[in-house]
Design an enzyme around this catalytic site. Structure first.
Site, PDB file in Angstrom:
ATOM      1  N   HIS A 190      11.670  47.108  16.285  1.00 33.69           N
ATOM      2  CA  HIS A 190      12.464  48.357  16.282  1.00 33.69           C
ATOM      3  C   HIS A 190      13.486  48.445  15.196  1.00 33.69           C
ATOM      4  O   HIS A 190      13.910  49.598  15.139  1.00 33.69           O
ATOM      5  CB  HIS A 190      12.895  48.679  17.653  1.00 33.69           C
ATOM      6  CG  HIS A 190      14.181  48.242  18.419  1.00 33.69           C
ATOM      7  ND1 HIS A 190      14.133  46.970  19.161  1.00 33.69           N
ATOM      8  CD2 HIS A 190      15.405  48.369  18.355  1.00 33.69           C
ATOM      9  CE1 HIS A 190      15.421  46.692  19.315  1.00 33.69           C
ATOM     10  NE2 HIS A 190      16.090  47.509  18.846  1.00 33.69           N
TER      11      HIS A 190
ATOM     12  N   ASP B  16       8.803  42.116  19.960  1.00 33.41           N
ATOM     13  CA  ASP B  16       9.994  42.815  19.480  1.00 33.41           C
ATOM     14  C   ASP B  16      10.389  42.265  17.851  1.00 33.41           C
ATOM     15  O   ASP B  16      11.421  41.622  18.026  1.00 33.41           O
ATOM     16  CB  ASP B  16      10.863  43.347  19.929  1.00 33.41           C
ATOM     17  CG  ASP B  16      11.558  44.674  19.557  1.00 33.41           C
ATOM     18  OD1 ASP B  16      11.357  44.767  18.247  1.00 33.41           O
ATOM     19  OD2 ASP B  16      12.114  45.396  20.385  1.00 33.41           O
TER      20      ASP B  16
ATOM     21  N   SER C  64      20.608  43.780  18.976  1.00 33.66           N
ATOM     22  CA  SER C  64      19.314  43.787  18.599  1.00 33.66           C
ATOM     23  C   SER C  64      19.066  42.980  17.295  1.00 33.66           C
ATOM     24  O   SER C  64      19.471  43.118  16.218  1.00 33.66           O
ATOM     25  CB  SER C  64      18.729  45.208  18.336  1.00 33.66           C
ATOM     26  OG  SER C  64      18.224  45.904  19.490  1.00 33.66           O
TER      27      SER C  64
END
Ligand code: ARG
Ligand code: GLU
Length: 711
Positions: free
Chosen positions: A86, A223, A646
């Site tokens: 992402h 991810d 992240s």
């Protein structure tokens, strides 16, 4: 005797503080020596100098700020970088077309020449950080006004920044306030601008579970995506050039294939964006009672509209998938946040703390500070509400925003002749119409503005709005007027706009809508909020210092760490399951078995590639299995993280990479305000799943060969 007792009390308070404040905190790397004993106690085997050093290569040299708000880590001596899917999403999407749909099918460069450049993307290494509080405040005297202080801080900071970036290529620096301006740090970064896409799994792996599973545990999202940093032949930052060569990092992570077990020490190195752990109870009460619930309500209405149209059409589903994900991400986070704040009794606990603080402060340096904050919040609240509401209603409409962007392409020169930036406009037009569905936008407009009409106090409605509402008699009729008369509903006409048409664009009902609200905001709202926020900042500076003095002198065990502000931090904890609700306990790791349990070709979020089904059927797992012969996928731990973390490396006791951070559990998202070691968990991708995908699904073994794997 007395002396030993004092020492004993000191030791006890320290131990007490470790047990109650377990695993909370986002620590400054340069001050990590203050935490290293605690880290080692919890299992870490390295030294403070291994984490952060300006004399030798240390782990910090293998961590980067990726783009504008993610983290990435170096995993090979040839500049190979790992981050989240992402986080690389925009780049993967930009390289995708109907012929090469890298989002859908994944992308793997099979050699260096196939790696894809990404203009506009950069990564930054932290060269060093330094406490510059004295230098930043040089010339400041108590008694000066806040405006004077702001000016002094800015001038001194600018001088420090230009000094720090004078030597060396690609240097960039910032001065950041910590603890509400009680401390200032200089951060010097080296920024690389040639960063190429190396690989990404298909979205059915990289985004597996989609928004259904977002913020949730158990999780099975792969991810991750991979990039490579390129440098000039001297290893210095340079703009993209085909002559650039892979960057040779001072340090890169060795990858542990040994796996994780419950209780293992973990540490996260990354760039957390924003937390507010020391705010007054009033700020939390507002978030809990008003801010979050209102925003959740408005977004629920908006998402329902999107979902309805997306379910009806494949085309619309794709057009709105990214928009929907953006709206849904915070929407879901806020729900967990409200629940967590309540469960923790945060407002009540803070009120108790504040009462005790007030009693203690009476007659001293911090007398009246809390009262001042309370008073400012009282004046600020209606404005905060109006701003929140504006953001979720007026600016949530698409056509007006696009219209004002096109209006922004008109430039008036010194000669008063109007120019029109055709190229910029063309880019905006392409991007907008590709993913625009008018019925959604119009219905959102009607729904949002009806809420606005109902819930916004009259004296916070601009005259423009009142006039329009009176003129049309209903939001529906007003929407009808805008969405049938605006030129922006006709792509062809918009493409034909030129310098002559400025008046048409400015007079358009869609442009007028947003600019009228914008004008009202900047004249009626912003000056007030700016002033109140400045007062608040000042009061918080005292209150923050007061909290520290109070806790220290009253022997209240509290370990202070500065709120996150997108600067490099260390968080540490251990792998641990949790109980989300009575009678339920979640194990700390997930496996490919769970992917197969969720697999469903009929459900978009759970439709995995056939390749993965085949591998599972044949148990063709290679060397990437856990002790049960299964493929590990994700795990959770007690590290204190937030947005910006992240892509952060998840590191084990030996300093090796065991995972990539990408999310938190929904029930623990109040950790931006208050941390509960029983519930707050960060979610990481198990590095063995990354290696498995590269090896078995992507057949990109050449990448594995660059890495250093340890057991
Ligand atoms: N919740 C994660 C974060 O806050 C992931 C967001 C992207 N994924 C998604 N399904 N929307 O950034
Ligand atoms: N997904 C978040 C990010 O992009 C991390 C999750 C969190 O907020 O902790 O930074």
């Amino acid at each position: 005797m007395k002396h030993t007792r004092l020492v004993l009390i000191a030791v006890l308070t320290m131990m007490f503080s470790w047990s109650v404040r377990a695993d909370e905190g986002m620590w400054l790397p340069s001050l990590i020596s203050q935490r290293i004993a605690d880290m080692q106690e919890k299992g870490f085997k390295l030294e403070a100098e291994d984490i952060y050093s300006i004399n030798q290569a240390s782990l910090k040299d293998a961590v980067v700020l990726f783009g504008r708000g993610c983290t990435g880590e170096l995993i090979s001596p040839e500049g190979l970088l790992l981050t989240n899917h992402h986080c690389g999403y925009a780049q993967i999407q930009k390289h995708s077309s109907v012929e090469h749909d890298y989002l859908k099918d994944g992308f793997w460069a099979m050699n260096r020449s196939e790696e894809l450049p990404n203009p506009g993307l950069s990564v930054s290494f932290l060269e060093r950080m330094e406490d510059v509080t004295d230098k930043v405040l040089e010339g400041y005297e108590p008694g000066m006004t806040e405006d004077q202080r702001v000016w002094i801080v800015r001038e001194n900071s600018n001088a420090l920044i230009s000094e720090a970036t004078k030597e060396g290529k690609g240097l960039r620096a910032t001065v950041e306030a910590l603890y509400y301006g009680n401390q200032y740090f200089l951060f010097v970064y080296r920024q690389y601008e040639d960063v190429r896409l190396v690989g990404a799994p298909p979205s059915s792996i990289g985004k597996f579970g989609g928004d259904t599973d977002n913020w949730m545990w158990p999780r099975h999202t792969g991810d991750f995506s991979m990039f490579r940093i390129y440098a000039d032949k001297d290893n210095n930052p340079a703009p993209y050039s085909k002559d650039n060569v892979p960057y040779k990092p001072k340090k890169y992570f060795h990858i542990s294939t040994g796996g994780v077990r419950e209780g293992d020490f973990t540490f996260i190195y990354g760039f957390p964006g924003r937390t507010q752990e020391y705010v007054h109870s009033e700020a939390v009460r507002y978030i809990e009672e008003t801010g979050d619930p209102q925003k959740i309500h408005l977004r629920t209405l908006r998402l329902n509209i999107m979902n309805k149209y997306q379910a009806e059409s494949q085309k619309v589903r794709i057009q709105y998938s990214s928009k929907n994900a953006n709206v849904a991400n915070a929407w879901k986070k806020w729900q967990g946040e409200v629940k967590g704040i309540r469960k923790m009794n945060t407002v009540r606990n803070k009120q108790d703390f504040e009462s005790a603080f007030k009693r203690w402060a009476s007659g001293g340096e911090f007398d009246g500070v809390v009262e001042k904050i309370e008073d400012i919040y009282k004046r600020l609240e209606p404005y905060s509400y109006a701003v929140d509401y504006l953001n979720e209603t007026v600016t949530a409409t698409e056509l007006p925003k696009f219209a004002t962007e096109i209006a922004g392409c008109y430039m008036i020169g010194l000669d008063n002749l109007v120019g029109f930036d055709q190229e910029k406009a063309a880019g905006l037009i392409d991007a907008f119409y590709k993913d625009y569905h008018l019925p959604i936008d119009k219905e959102v407009f009607i729904a949002m503005m009806n809420e606005y009409e109902k819930n916004m106090p009259e004296d916070f409605k601009p005259q423009y709005y009142k006039d329009k509402y009176a003129e049309f008699g209903s939001i529906e009729a007003w929407a009808e007027h805008i969405y049938s008369n605006s030129i922006f509903t006709d792509e062809q006409k918009v493409r034909e706009l030129d310098a002559e048409d400025m008046q048409i664009v400015l007079g358009d009902p869609a442009t007028e809508f947003l600019s009228a609200f914008g004008l009202w905001y900047s004249t009626e709202i912003l000056p007030v909020t700016r002033k109140l926020n400045q007062e608040l900042q000042l009061a918080y500076r005292d209150y923050m210092r007061g909290q520290m003095v109070y806790c220290r002198t009253q022997r209240i065990p509290k370990d202070f760490y500065p709120d996150a502000n997108l600067t490099l931090r260390v968080a540490y904890g251990h792998v641990k399951g949790y109980s989300p609700a009575d009678g339920t306990y979640y194990l700390p790791s997930s496996t490919i078995t769970g992917i197969m349990e969720k697999d469903n070709p009929e459900v978009f979020d759970y439709n995995i590639p056939q390749r993965l089904r085949d591998i599972y059927a044949e148990k063709d797992y290679g060397r990437w299995t856990d002790e049960n012969g299964n493929i590990p996928v994700c795990f959770i731990a007690t590290n204190h993280t937030t947005g910006g973390n992240s892509g952060s490396p998840v590191i084990n006791a030996d300093g090796n990479l065991i995972g990539v951070n990408f999310d938190r559990v929904w029930e623990g998202t109040m950790s931006d305000i208050v941390f509960d070691p029983d519930i707050c968990r960060n979610i990481s991708l198990d590095i063995r799943y990354v290696l498995f995908i590269i090896d078995k699904v992507a057949d990109a073994d050449h990448l594995l060969e660059e890495m250093t794997l340890v057991d």
